[in-house]
Motif scaffolding. Structure first.
Motif, PDB file in Angstrom:
ATOM      1  N   PHE A 128     -20.090  94.570  24.978  1.00 59.95           N
ATOM      2  CA  PHE A 128     -20.933  94.328  24.137  1.00 59.95           C
ATOM      3  C   PHE A 128     -21.115  96.596  23.587  1.00 59.95           C
ATOM      4  O   PHE A 128     -21.718  96.629  23.642  1.00 59.95           O
ATOM      5  CB  PHE A 128     -22.464  94.330  24.033  1.00 59.95           C
ATOM      6  N   SER A 163     -18.693  98.931  22.389  1.00 56.70           N
ATOM      7  CA  SER A 163     -18.213  98.282  20.977  1.00 56.70           C
ATOM      8  C   SER A 163     -19.822  99.291  20.579  1.00 56.70           C
ATOM      9  O   SER A 163     -20.092  99.592  19.679  1.00 56.70           O
ATOM     10  CB  SER A 163     -18.565  96.229  20.324  1.00 56.70           C
ATOM     11  N   PHE A 164     -20.319  98.543  21.258  1.00 56.77           N
ATOM     12  CA  PHE A 164     -22.190  99.739  20.899  1.00 56.77           C
ATOM     13  C   PHE A 164     -21.580 101.466  20.854  1.00 56.77           C
ATOM     14  O   PHE A 164     -22.008 102.119  19.393  1.00 56.77           O
ATOM     15  CB  PHE A 164     -22.614  99.970  21.490  1.00 56.77           C
ATOM     16  N   LEU A 182     -30.468  96.073  24.218  1.00 59.09           N
ATOM     17  CA  LEU A 182     -29.689  95.011  26.118  1.00 59.09           C
ATOM     18  C   LEU A 182     -31.010  94.643  26.210  1.00 59.09           C
ATOM     19  O   LEU A 182     -30.895  92.713  26.570  1.00 59.09           O
ATOM     20  CB  LEU A 182     -28.948  95.618  27.410  1.00 59.09           C
ATOM     21  N   VAL A 192     -31.336  92.268  23.133  1.00 57.75           N
ATOM     22  CA  VAL A 192     -30.664  90.822  23.699  1.00 57.75           C
ATOM     23  C   VAL A 192     -31.149  89.946  24.756  1.00 57.75           C
ATOM     24  O   VAL A 192     -31.088  88.606  24.552  1.00 57.75           O
ATOM     25  CB  VAL A 192     -29.202  91.268  24.059  1.00 57.75           C
ATOM     26  N   MET A 248     -23.262  93.771  15.787  1.00 58.56           N
ATOM     27  CA  MET A 248     -23.559  93.696  17.525  1.00 58.56           C
ATOM     28  C   MET A 248     -23.412  91.984  17.521  1.00 58.56           C
ATOM     29  O   MET A 248     -22.774  91.411  18.870  1.00 58.56           O
ATOM     30  CB  MET A 248     -24.689  94.926  17.791  1.00 58.56           C
ATOM     31  N   ILE A 266     -21.330  89.287  19.960  1.00 59.90           N
ATOM     32  CA  ILE A 266     -22.112  88.896  21.141  1.00 59.90           C
ATOM     33  C   ILE A 266     -21.823  87.859  20.801  1.00 59.90           C
ATOM     34  O   ILE A 266     -21.407  86.550  21.751  1.00 59.90           O
ATOM     35  CB  ILE A 266     -23.822  88.982  21.598  1.00 59.90           C
ATOM     36  N   SER A 287     -18.248  86.999  21.569  1.00 58.63           N
ATOM     37  CA  SER A 287     -17.916  86.953  22.489  1.00 58.63           C
ATOM     38  C   SER A 287     -18.042  85.657  23.784  1.00 58.63           C
ATOM     39  O   SER A 287     -17.274  85.322  24.142  1.00 58.63           O
ATOM     40  CB  SER A 287     -18.661  87.943  23.269  1.00 58.63           C
TER      41      SER A 287
END
Length: 322
Positions: free
Chosen positions: A20, A23-24, A71, A74, A291, A295, A298
């Motif tokens: 994460f 990629s962010f 985060l 999330v 994003m 997530i 993944s």
């Protein structure tokens, strides 16, 4: 087994966080930003308008603070809001997760079953015409790009013969219900599944053939034959179970690439899943949506790999889940 699954999930958490974070930052380093895209879609805007948009969506804050803030959200299943789709990211992904899961799991099952069956046929007829034909077909399937296969199938079965639908998941205008709807979805699923599973069927065919030929030379096979067991019982009772282990390993490794391939297939066939959604979000610079898809993808890959590890113990009881 519960202890094993719990430990694997705990080990996967740092991996998800690392994926994460990387990629962010990569998406943030790409040219342009969400404010510029929104200003362009509205017909242009002044520098003050763009600046206000950047402040409104927190784009002026340092990237590390944006990452920590995201985060934290999330952790509560708050994946943000998609300005493009005008709805929460989590709800949007959940609405597209079903079609993607249907496409992937069906393609996964078809490629495994077809690859194992063709691999067995090739191994039992090694160096014969059947083996050569299967080898040629698997080589062609391995070397052919997914998008080209999809386009050629549309041209052949949808445009030329008019037997299968060209795009979509179902005929919405038909208002089908019950079994009629299931049949309609299955009819729309044929071409996408064939296109996505062809490459992986070729891989599993070649791998299964090589694994069977290798296992057939092992000492336990000679012992079983010396005891007078029928060749069919030796093949399906002993050799096949051991030969399936490399297939399971490859399947766990390739589930991520199959998810990436679904983006191409969903774009070609207009399949309303996460792949098509990610394709649209990329060009719209919808970072929250991208994003969120990352997530969920993944987590899907990790869960399927854990399931593959459990299948190891089912196929081969000698393997202990420690």
């Amino acid at each position: 087994m519960i202890r094993f699954i719990t430990r694997r999930l705990a080990q996967a958490l740092p991996t998800v966080l690392l994926i994460f974070a990387l990629s962010f930052f990569l998406l943030k380093l790409a040219p342009g930003d969400m404010a510029a895209v929104m200003a362009g879609e509205s017909g242009g805007g002044s520098a003050e308008y763009v600046q206000n948009l950047r402040e409104q969506y927190g784009l002026e804050r340092p990237m590390i603070l944006q990452l920590f803030s995201y985060l934290k959200n999330v952790a509560t299943l708050n994946l943000g809001y998609s300005y493009r789709q005008n709805m929460p990211v989590f709800d949007l992904i959940m609405s597209r997760l079903g079609p993607t899961a249907l496409l992937m799991l069906t393609s996964f099952a078809v490629s495994i079953l077809a690859g194992v069956a063709l691999g067995i046929a090739a191994a039992r007829n090694v160096n014969r015409p059947v083996d050569r034909v299967i080898s040629v077909i698997s080589t062609l399937g391995y070397a052919t790009p997914l998008f080209w296969v999809g386009l050629m199938l549309i041209l052949l079965f949808s445009i030329t013969f008019r037997q299968l639908p060209t795009s979509g998941m179902e005929n919405v205008a038909a208002f089908n219900e019950g079994f009629a709807r299931v049949k309609d979805i299955a009819w729309h699923l044929v071409l996408p599944v064939v296109s996505l599973s062809l490459f992986y069927t070729a891989v599993y065919t070649r791998l299964m053939r090589a694994s069977l030929l290798e296992q057939s030379k092992m000492n336990y096979v000679v012992t079983a034959e010396a005891k007078g067991l029928a060749p069919r019982k030796v093949m399906y009772g002993h050799v096949l179970r051991n030969a399936l282990l490399p297939i399971l390993t490859m399947a766990g490794v390739q589930i991520g690439s199959m998810l990436g391939g679904s983006i191409i297939i969903e774009s070609v066939f207009g399949w309303p899943g996460m792949g098509l959604l990610a394709y649209e979000a990329l060009f719209a610079r919808d970072l929250n949506l991208l994003m969120g898809i990352l997530i969920v993808s993944s987590v899907m890959v990790i869960l399927i790999n854990i399931a593959v590890d459990v299948l190891y113990a089912v196929v081969d009881p000698r393997i202990q889940l420690n």
